[in-house]
Design a protein around this motif. Structure first.
Motif: not given
Length: 427
Positions: A276-290
């Motif tokens: 779940p910590t990995t998923a959280f970090q990835t969710l944060l990353g995707i917010e700025t993907l574009s």
């Protein structure tokens, strides 16, 4: 929610205020198990009669948000997240393959993937055939009665080669086998393979989706369009599953069959679970993907053009350059750019490449790509070291080639670093 634009979906898809606390950011549900309402509720979950949370090897609320977000951005019906990109590749093949079956793969692949398909999958009784996917006739000839999938990368690592996904998908459609596309290097911001005819997409979420070099993860996205029951070639999805009292996944779950199988069987038995910590970090990353991808591409275009003009450089493989044989294809299929991953060849060969990698100061010498930081590696001595010289050349990792993953720093600083390294490496 799919009616919203990409930037909006990258922030909101899958995420809702926490019902217990009202927390706006997705919480990290750091728990192993979940309390059942009663015995009937538990039985329904284990029988796949109700969707919910049982045990975090299978499902976790934080990971579920990430799965929905990636599936939405890719235009799929569902997704399964797992522990790494390599895990995602095995998870994608697992429901499709049986001993004696084969996968037809592009010759242009990441070295670790090539090794996985050449050696590791043989321990399952599976085989791989490698084909230059620019030769569609050769691809069609390679697909036989035991072929269960075709595998490629949208923008291939290391050389930035651009796959003509619609053309490849037309061949796989006629053959009745699914097309699996690794979209790690392109991300759905540059390319949505499912819209171009692919059936499954895999990601190393470690790379651009997370974008900060903190965690490893993988994901498989299902288009929901492949008919798993049409040919009898995919009994794991079309025939009765003994472990679930004869349930047929495709018959029961329709377009979501592959996704449910990936969780209920793949994660259950292979255990390649995302934390779940990995998923959280990835969710944060995707917010700025574009935002990041736009800068990645802008920087890559400038760096590649500068390198191409240098006398120390023999060639640059970036498809965003007009000189690239894949430039027109990239413009047609990847309208926002050709990514930020490419290679260049140094005069002076292997030794000059080693000196160059040792001389950079701002670029980080690491076995990764897709970071906000600019990264460098000499593939022939590292990621593709296990391949023969012929295989290295075919995959775009010849001994005289250096791979760059261009980050989002100031581009003038990146060019200055490359310039001083060129002087030290080649003179």
């Amino acid at each position: 929610m799919s009616a919203y634009g990409f930037d909006t979906l990258a922030i909101h898809a899958g995420a809702r205020p926490d019902p217990a606390t009202g927390a706006r950011q997705t919480p990290i549900y750091q728990t192993t198990a979940y309390v059942f309402r009663d015995a009937d509720h538990a039985a329904a979950l284990f029988n796949l009669q109700e969707v919910g949370f049982i045990y975090s090897r299978l499902t976790n609320p934080t990971v579920s948000v990430l799965q929905e977000r990636i599936a939405t951005l890719e235009g799929g019906v569902g997704a399964v997240c797992c522990s790494s990109g390599h895990a995602a590749q095995i998870m994608a093949l697992f429901p499709l393959m049986r001993p004696g079956c084969n996968v037809v793969a592009s010759t242009r692949l990441y070295g670790g993937t090539y090794t996985q398909l050449t050696h590791t999958i043989r321990r399952f009784g599976w085989e791989a055939k490698f084909v230059d996917l620019d030769d569609l006739a050769a691809l069609e000839a390679a697909i036989d009665g035991n072929t269960r999938a075709v595998f490629c990368e949208s923008i291939a690592n290391p050389g930035g080669y651009v796959t003509d996904i619609p053309a490849v998908a037309e061949v796989t459609r006629r053959a009745g086998v699914p097309l699996i596309v690794d979209n790690t290097s392109a991300t759905p911001w540059l390319c949505r393979p499912l819209e171009q005819g692919a059936d499954l997409v895999v990601h190393s979420t470690t790379k651009y989706l997370t974008g900060n070099g903190t965690v490893t993860g993988g994901c498989i996205v299902d288009s929901g369009k492949f008919d798993w029951s049409a040919s009898g070639k995919f009994p794991s999805l079309s025939e009765p599953e003994v472990a679930y009292h004869g349930l047929r996944f495709h018959e029961t779950f329709g377009p979501m069959a592959f996704t449910f199988h990936g969780i209920a069987v793949g994660l259950r038995d292979l255990g390649m679970t995302m934390a779940p910590t990995t998923a959280f970090q990835t969710l944060l990353g995707i917010e700025t993907l574009s935002l990041r991808m736009e800068r990645h591409v802008q920087n890559a275009e400038k760096v590649a053009a500068w390198l191409e003009a240098r006398p120390e450089v023999e060639f640059v493989t970036y498809a965003g350059l007009p000189s690239s044989p894949y430039h027109d294809r990239a413009k047609r299929l990847y309208s926002k750019g050709a990514g930020a991953l490419f290679t260049f060849a140094l005069r002076g060969g292997y030794e000059a490449c080693v000196r160059f990698v040792d001389a950079v100061e701002l670029f980080s010498h690491v076995a990764n790509l897709g970071d906000a930081r600019s990264l460098i590696i000499h593939s022939a001595s590292t990621t593709h070291r296990q391949l023969t010289p012929e295989q290295q050349i075919a995959s775009g990792a010849a001994p005289n080639v250096v791979r760059l993953s261009i980050g989002i720093e100031n581009v003038d600083d990146l060019i200055a670093d490359l310039e001083q390294a060129l002087v030290k490496a080649v003179g």
